[in-house]
Enzyme design. Structure first.
Site, PDB file in Angstrom:
ATOM      1  N   ASN A   1     -98.944 -35.520  15.236  1.00 49.99           N
ATOM      2  CA  ASN A   1     -98.223 -35.584  13.966  1.00 49.99           C
ATOM      3  C   ASN A   1     -97.120 -36.634  14.104  1.00 49.99           C
ATOM      4  OD1 ASN A   1     -96.867 -35.215  11.597  1.00 49.99           O
ATOM      5  ND2 ASN A   1     -96.585 -32.998  11.836  1.00 49.99           N
TER       6      ASN A   1
ATOM      7  N   ARG B   1    -102.471 -35.998  11.729  1.00 44.87           N
ATOM      8  CA  ARG B   1    -102.091 -35.529  10.398  1.00 44.87           C
ATOM      9  C   ARG B   1    -101.782 -36.735   9.506  1.00 44.87           C
ATOM     10  NH1 ARG B   1     -96.395 -33.517   8.344  1.00 44.87           N
ATOM     11  NH2 ARG B   1     -97.054 -32.827   6.299  1.00 44.87           N
TER      12      ARG B   1
ATOM     13  N   HIS C   1     -99.593 -29.828   2.002  1.00 49.76           N
ATOM     14  CA  HIS C   1     -99.795 -28.644   2.848  1.00 49.76           C
ATOM     15  C   HIS C   1    -101.235 -28.134   2.817  1.00 49.76           C
ATOM     16  CE1 HIS C   1     -95.364 -27.784   1.727  1.00 49.76           C
ATOM     17  NE2 HIS C   1     -95.380 -28.326   2.933  1.00 49.76           N
TER      18      HIS C   1
ATOM     19  N   HIS D   1     -97.042 -21.032   0.814  1.00 48.59           N
ATOM     20  CA  HIS D   1     -96.544 -21.694   2.024  1.00 48.59           C
ATOM     21  C   HIS D   1     -95.073 -22.006   1.766  1.00 48.59           C
ATOM     22  CE1 HIS D   1     -96.844 -24.692   5.446  1.00 48.59           C
ATOM     23  NE2 HIS D   1     -95.743 -25.087   4.830  1.00 48.59           N
TER      24      HIS D   1
ATOM     25  N   ARG E   1     -85.316 -29.931  -2.261  1.00 47.85           N
ATOM     26  CA  ARG E   1     -86.020 -30.640  -3.345  1.00 47.85           C
ATOM     27  C   ARG E   1     -85.974 -29.830  -4.634  1.00 47.85           C
ATOM     28  NH1 ARG E   1     -91.362 -31.414   0.202  1.00 47.85           N
ATOM     29  NH2 ARG E   1     -90.266 -32.006   2.100  1.00 47.85           N
TER      30      ARG E   1
ATOM     31  N   GLY F   1     -92.019 -21.124   7.552  1.00 51.77           N
ATOM     32  CA  GLY F   1     -90.692 -20.707   8.038  1.00 51.77           C
ATOM     33  C   GLY F   1     -90.050 -19.547   7.288  1.00 51.77           C
TER      34      GLY F   1
ATOM     35  N   GLU G   1    -101.116 -25.373  11.457  1.00 52.51           N
ATOM     36  CA  GLU G   1    -101.722 -26.610  10.973  1.00 52.51           C
ATOM     37  C   GLU G   1    -102.341 -27.419  12.119  1.00 52.51           C
ATOM     38  OE1 GLU G   1     -97.917 -26.855   8.742  1.00 52.51           O
ATOM     39  OE2 GLU G   1     -99.050 -28.183   7.433  1.00 52.51           O
TER      40      GLU G   1
HETATM   41  P1  ADP Z   1     -90.964 -27.414   7.438  1.00 54.54           P
HETATM   42  O1  ADP Z   1     -92.167 -27.492   8.321  1.00 54.54           O
HETATM   43  O2  ADP Z   1     -91.255 -27.706   6.001  1.00 54.54           O
HETATM   44  O3  ADP Z   1     -89.741 -28.106   7.935  1.00 54.54           O
HETATM   45  P2  ADP Z   1     -90.760 -24.629   8.237  1.00 54.54           P
HETATM   46  O4  ADP Z   1     -92.035 -23.976   7.851  1.00 54.54           O
HETATM   47  O5  ADP Z   1     -90.513 -24.887   9.677  1.00 54.54           O
HETATM   48  O6  ADP Z   1     -90.531 -25.912   7.343  1.00 54.54           O
HETATM   49  O7  ADP Z   1     -89.580 -23.736   7.675  1.00 54.54           O
HETATM   50  C1  ADP Z   1     -88.242 -24.086   7.814  1.00 54.54           C
HETATM   51  C2  ADP Z   1     -87.424 -23.121   6.986  1.00 54.54           C
HETATM   52  O8  ADP Z   1     -87.699 -21.786   7.417  1.00 54.54           O
HETATM   53  C3  ADP Z   1     -85.931 -23.329   7.079  1.00 54.54           C
HETATM   54  O9  ADP Z   1     -85.369 -23.346   5.780  1.00 54.54           O
HETATM   55  C4  ADP Z   1     -85.433 -22.105   7.793  1.00 54.54           C
HETATM   56  O10 ADP Z   1     -84.232 -21.708   7.290  1.00 54.54           O
HETATM   57  C5  ADP Z   1     -86.478 -21.068   7.435  1.00 54.54           C
HETATM   58  N1  ADP Z   1     -86.476 -20.015   8.454  1.00 54.54           N
HETATM   59  C6  ADP Z   1     -86.845 -20.119   9.728  1.00 54.54           C
HETATM   60  N2  ADP Z   1     -86.616 -18.942  10.368  1.00 54.54           N
HETATM   61  C7  ADP Z   1     -86.097 -18.099   9.447  1.00 54.54           C
HETATM   62  C8  ADP Z   1     -85.621 -16.770   9.463  1.00 54.54           C
HETATM   63  N3  ADP Z   1     -85.632 -16.064  10.586  1.00 54.54           N
HETATM   64  N4  ADP Z   1     -85.150 -16.235   8.318  1.00 54.54           N
HETATM   65  C9  ADP Z   1     -85.102 -16.960   7.199  1.00 54.54           C
HETATM   66  N5  ADP Z   1     -85.534 -18.217   7.123  1.00 54.54           N
HETATM   67  C10 ADP Z   1     -86.006 -18.786   8.220  1.00 54.54           C
END
Ligand code: ADP
Length: 403
Positions: free
Chosen positions: A8, A89, A178, A205, A238, A328, A384
């Site tokens: 990636n 990716r 995604h 997602h 966003r 996340g 992914e």
């Molecule tokens: P991306 O790949 O789009 O950067 P992720 O799927 O890694 O995103 O998600 C990141 C988001 O998930 C962040 O906003 C983070 O705050 C949230 N996140 C991660 N762990 C937790 C948690 N334990 N509780 C709440 N939100 C979380």
């Protein structure tokens, strides 16, 4: 057995995961960040332990070389030709790619022609591919597109009500994002639907970038992200979907230039913009708990947008058998899931089980509804990278079979 690397590449980073296929066992993984700097960060997992070094990395070519050297030095591989294929990716495949494609001249030039639709991403993917080509010249590389899964949408689901000329000349339409995650999750989800007839899934997602997809019998019929990942539901930074006049009006009234506003809508809006607290949802949740009204409003808006999309897709699918939460926020925040359930459960006759939800173990798959629920709701961790490895492994087998 074959070693396959999932790749990636971003504009200043290169993430990798090395798999043993077909077992899908992760041998090692890591990241090179701050590419282009004297103090770039290189991390790799050796025997389960993360090893971090600060090294000068002038470009992606150097980054790939550093990773390969580390694999050899640590005896993770004996020779580079043990890596049988790489899966890259690619964020934007435009209207061209319904599935993954072997990197050849045609694939390369199509990805290149789509740079205006994903300037930062597609350019970086090609730079990454070029770097691999230098280090592993004879290893097949496969492009795996974030947009491919959404190519099954009907015209009425992907066309914008703008002048036909713009749709045709500039390829302006909904492409989604995604897709690799939505495909992975809906494939797993289908196994949990115990009924004959159509299998209808709404996949949420919810990461810092977030999208919702309606999937019928394994095919995407609608997705919330649009021409670019700025559209759809509200996200960490966003805006998601807006009345286009909002953009026009802000531009006119603030006196800022077009590019600045566009960046603000991408990077300083959403949860961050409304709350003024942070671009991390955890900080916004904490602030809301402490009584910050702007943080609470941000979360309410966020959940409302998602609930609205779930309702919309319930209609689009003619009903729903399963809702999946992932990424996340979707995987880790029962508070966020509860907010969404509170806004959908009455209309959709979802028997939400709050205790089950809060007891769910992080990183695992679990159900958050009672057995009598009209729609089953589950938390499923996404992956992914394994999809990149699967498609690259398939290409390797196809090529081997043909030789
Ligand atoms: P991306 O790949 O789009 O950067 P992720 O799927 O890694 O995103 O998600 C990141 C988001 O998930 C962040 O906003 C983070 O705050 C949230 N996140 C991660 N762990 C937790 C948690 N334990 N509780 C709440 N939100 C979380």
């Amino acid at each position: 057995m074959a070693k396959i690397m999932a790749v990636n590449c971003g504009s200043s980073s290169f993430k990798f995961k090395l798999y043993e296929m077909p077992e899908e066992k992760v041998i090692t993984s890591g990241i090179v960040e701050r590419i282009g700097h004297e103090d770039a960060i290189f991390q790799i997992k050796i025997n389960g332990e993360s090893k971090k070094t600060i090294v000068p990395v002038k470009d992606h070519g150097v980054a790939v070389q550093i990773v390969m050297d580390a694999l050899l030095e640590n005896k993770i591989i004996e020779h580079l030709d043990e890596i049988k294929a790489t899966g890259h990716r690619v964020v934007q495949g435009g209207p061209y790619f319904k599935e993954s494609a072997l990197f050849n001249e045609d694939t390369y030039s199509k990805i290149e022609s789509l740079i205006p639709l994903a300037p930062l991403h597609n350019k970086a993917h090609l730079v990454g591919f070029d770097a691999f080509k230098k280090v592993l010249p004879n290893t097949p590389a496969v492009a795996v597109f974030d947009t491919a899964f959404h190519q099954t949408m009907d015209k009425e689901d992907y066309t914008y009500p703008i002048k036909k000329e713009y749709t045709e000349k500039y390829m302006i339409r909904r492409y989604g994002a995604h897709g690799t995650s939505h495909k992975y999750l809906s494939e797993i989800g289908e196994k949990y639907i115990e009924k004959d007839g159509d299998k209808r899934i709404i996949v949420c997602h919810l990461g810092s970038g977030a999208s919702i997809t309606a999937v019928k019998n394994g095919k995407c019929v609608a997705t919330s992200m649009g021409l670019t990942p700025l559209g759809g539901i509200m996200m960490n930074t966003r805006t998601g979907d807006l009345d286009p006049s909002v953009y026009y009006q802000v531009l006119k009234m603030s006196g800022k230039d077009n590019e600045t506003i566009f960046q603000e809508f991408n990077k300083e809006s959403g949860l961050y913009g409304v709350s003024g607290v942070s671009n991390d949802s955890r900080d916004v949740e904490k602030a809301a708990l402490e009584g910050n009204p702007d943080a609470q409003l941000a979360l309410d808006l966020w959940a409302r947008r998602i609930a609205d999309f779930i309702g919309q897709y319930f209609v689009r699918l003619g009903g729903c058998d399963l809702i999946i939460f992932s990424a996340g926020i979707g995987e880790n925040s029962p508070e966020s899931r509860e907010m969404i359930m509170d806004r959908t459960k009455e209309a959709l006759e979802i028997a939400y089980d709050r205790d089950l939800d809060y007891a769910g173990k992080r990183g695992t798959t679990f159900t958050i509804t009672k057995p009598e629920s009209k729609i089953k709701v589950m938390v499923i961790p996404t992956d992914e990278e394994v999809m990149l490895a699967r498609d690259a492994y398939k290409a390797y087998l196809d090529m081997k079979g043909n030789n």
